[in-house]
Scaffold this active site. Sequence first.
Site, PDB file in Angstrom:
ATOM      1  N   CYS A 113      79.302 -28.420  52.571  1.00  0.00           N
ATOM      2  CA  CYS A 113      80.158 -29.402  53.266  1.00  0.00           C
ATOM      3  C   CYS A 113      79.974 -30.826  52.738  1.00  0.00           C
ATOM      4  CB  CYS A 113      79.897 -29.367  54.763  1.00  0.00           C
ATOM      5  SG  CYS A 113      80.169 -27.751  55.482  1.00  0.00           S
ATOM      6  N   HIS A 246      82.405 -36.135  57.735  1.00  0.00           N
ATOM      7  CA  HIS A 246      82.632 -34.686  57.670  1.00  0.00           C
ATOM      8  C   HIS A 246      83.072 -34.196  59.043  1.00  0.00           C
ATOM      9  CE1 HIS A 246      82.295 -30.513  56.983  1.00  0.00           C
ATOM     10  NE2 HIS A 246      81.168 -30.345  57.651  1.00  0.00           N
ATOM     11  N   ASN A 276      86.312 -26.957  60.705  1.00  0.00           N
ATOM     12  CA  ASN A 276      85.430 -27.417  59.631  1.00  0.00           C
ATOM     13  C   ASN A 276      85.881 -26.767  58.319  1.00  0.00           C
ATOM     14  OD1 ASN A 276      83.359 -27.844  57.827  1.00  0.00           O
ATOM     15  ND2 ASN A 276      81.717 -27.300  59.247  1.00  0.00           N
TER      16      ASN A 276
HETATM   17  O1  UT7 Z   1      79.429 -28.154  58.238  1.00  0.00           O
HETATM   18  C1  UT7 Z   1      78.047 -28.030  58.369  1.00  0.00           C
HETATM   19  C2  UT7 Z   1      77.655 -28.568  59.570  1.00  0.00           C
HETATM   20  N1  UT7 Z   1      77.767 -27.634  60.688  1.00  0.00           N
HETATM   21  C3  UT7 Z   1      77.635 -28.152  61.858  1.00  0.00           C
HETATM   22  O2  UT7 Z   1      77.535 -29.340  61.942  1.00  0.00           O
HETATM   23  C4  UT7 Z   1      77.532 -27.272  63.061  1.00  0.00           C
HETATM   24  C5  UT7 Z   1      76.463 -27.845  63.943  1.00  0.00           C
HETATM   25  N2  UT7 Z   1      76.261 -27.120  65.199  1.00  0.00           N
HETATM   26  C6  UT7 Z   1      77.187 -27.161  66.162  1.00  0.00           C
HETATM   27  O3  UT7 Z   1      78.247 -27.739  66.011  1.00  0.00           O
HETATM   28  C7  UT7 Z   1      76.838 -26.496  67.482  1.00  0.00           C
HETATM   29  O4  UT7 Z   1      75.493 -26.157  67.472  1.00  0.00           O
HETATM   30  C8  UT7 Z   1      77.706 -25.234  67.751  1.00  0.00           C
HETATM   31  C9  UT7 Z   1      79.116 -25.652  68.064  1.00  0.00           C
HETATM   32  C10 UT7 Z   1      77.689 -24.312  66.558  1.00  0.00           C
HETATM   33  C11 UT7 Z   1      77.145 -24.483  68.950  1.00  0.00           C
HETATM   34  O5  UT7 Z   1      77.128 -25.332  70.089  1.00  0.00           O
HETATM   35  P1  UT7 Z   1      75.823 -25.416  70.985  1.00  0.00           P
HETATM   36  O6  UT7 Z   1      76.166 -26.313  72.102  1.00  0.00           O
HETATM   37  O7  UT7 Z   1      74.690 -25.811  70.083  1.00  0.00           O
HETATM   38  O8  UT7 Z   1      75.683 -23.947  71.514  1.00  0.00           O
HETATM   39  P2  UT7 Z   1      74.508 -22.874  71.289  1.00  0.00           P
HETATM   40  O9  UT7 Z   1      74.518 -22.360  69.890  1.00  0.00           O
HETATM   41  O10 UT7 Z   1      73.229 -23.433  71.822  1.00  0.00           O
HETATM   42  O11 UT7 Z   1      74.997 -21.714  72.252  1.00  0.00           O
HETATM   43  C12 UT7 Z   1      75.140 -21.929  73.658  1.00  0.00           C
HETATM   44  C13 UT7 Z   1      75.715 -20.689  74.284  1.00  0.00           C
HETATM   45  C14 UT7 Z   1      75.014 -19.407  73.860  1.00  0.00           C
HETATM   46  O12 UT7 Z   1      74.978 -18.554  74.983  1.00  0.00           O
HETATM   47  P3  UT7 Z   1      73.602 -18.395  75.822  1.00  0.00           P
HETATM   48  O13 UT7 Z   1      72.591 -17.902  74.848  1.00  0.00           O
HETATM   49  O14 UT7 Z   1      73.304 -19.774  76.337  1.00  0.00           O
HETATM   50  O15 UT7 Z   1      73.979 -17.415  76.881  1.00  0.00           O
HETATM   51  C15 UT7 Z   1      75.922 -18.799  72.852  1.00  0.00           C
HETATM   52  O16 UT7 Z   1      75.836 -17.393  72.762  1.00  0.00           O
HETATM   53  O17 UT7 Z   1      77.081 -20.535  73.872  1.00  0.00           O
HETATM   54  C16 UT7 Z   1      77.286 -19.206  73.392  1.00  0.00           C
HETATM   55  N3  UT7 Z   1      78.305 -19.235  72.367  1.00  0.00           N
HETATM   56  C17 UT7 Z   1      79.620 -19.054  72.629  1.00  0.00           C
HETATM   57  N4  UT7 Z   1      80.289 -18.831  73.770  1.00  0.00           N
HETATM   58  C18 UT7 Z   1      81.629 -18.718  73.689  1.00  0.00           C
HETATM   59  C19 UT7 Z   1      78.172 -19.447  71.033  1.00  0.00           C
HETATM   60  N5  UT7 Z   1      79.358 -19.410  70.425  1.00  0.00           N
HETATM   61  C20 UT7 Z   1      80.273 -19.177  71.396  1.00  0.00           C
HETATM   62  C21 UT7 Z   1      81.677 -19.027  71.382  1.00  0.00           C
HETATM   63  N6  UT7 Z   1      82.306 -18.814  72.539  1.00  0.00           N
HETATM   64  N7  UT7 Z   1      82.400 -19.130  70.252  1.00  0.00           N
END
Ligand code: UT7
Length: 319
Positions: A113, A246, A276
Amino acid sequence: MGYSKIIGTGSYLPERVVTNCDLESRIDTSDEWIVSRTGIEARHVAADGELTSDLAVAAARRAMEAAGVGPDEIDLIIVATTTPDMVFPSTACILQSKLGVTGGAAFDVQAVCTGFIYGLSVADKFVATGQSKCALVVGAEVFSRLLDWNDRKTCVLFGDGAGAVVLKHAEAPGIYSTHLHSDGNLGHILRVAGGIAHGQVRGNPFVEMDGPAVFKLAVRVLDECSREALAHNGFEGPDLDWFVPHQANLRIINATADKMRVPRERVVTTVARHGNTSAASVPLALDGAVRDGRIQPGHLVLLEGVGGGMTWGSVLLRW
Ligand code: UT7
């Protein structure tokens, strides 16, 4: 020695749009979750036969048209991509042929990225020193092909697209400075740990990401490298006319802008409509803001990226 200056921008998005509601019907996710956690509402996905070089050629032609530059003038092509058409030749060489460019150098840059920021930084050195007269830098991706569409943690986040710029030599900035960074020890938090060997895919050919770890790193390093770029040139955050970061997550973008004291209305965001698009995200956002007249001659603009590697970096420029 002089400077390099962007004299034209272009971009291209594949026709097909996949909305959060489309994804809701296929996997266990919701529009509400995706929008509240990322700001993403929809993304473009390339058609089956559409390759990275096809997206790149459309964006490049638009940038060359905006710059008033023909194929005979381009003497450097850099393509930033994580999704090359093939192992080799490079996508830059394929693009060179498709554009009818017959001279100069063409090569790919791989910084995921941050790829466009890396590519623009390399091209800046070639053009500022006079080694190249006219450079084309493209960020192009069909990232959708690296996704496991059953993995809700990754497949909702990415999209396909391409953006391009044409650079020429200038006596005044143009590009003030570029700052690149990487930390290979963090490769495991965002990767596609697969490759081709002995005629077979070895390892996992899909994106794996520790989302929270990438999130924390992104907010920290984007803040650090914006401070670095501004301090290096004697500016402060509020001096910026436009911040073009980005486009991975609206929460990361907003947190970075707030730390820099850049008002939200001076931040260019496309993440809602594009998701993204990896190396394509910054030039896509830049082209949008140039074409709709937000970015004007004389404006101070900061471009920033962060991605797999991990890599991150910035380009500070006067439009
Ligand atoms: O381009 C390179 C750079 N990439 C990035 O910058 C990405 C950086 N990371 C992020 O943007 C965020 O970490 C995400 C958007 C990927 C995830 O958001 P988060 O607030 O960090 O969520 P998490 O990974 O901590 O997950 C929270 C909950 C989990 O459920 P439990 O374990 O709390 O029950 C996940 O299983 O959200 C759940 N979850 C979803 N639920 C519905 C993860 N993906 C999804 C989904 N729909 N698509």
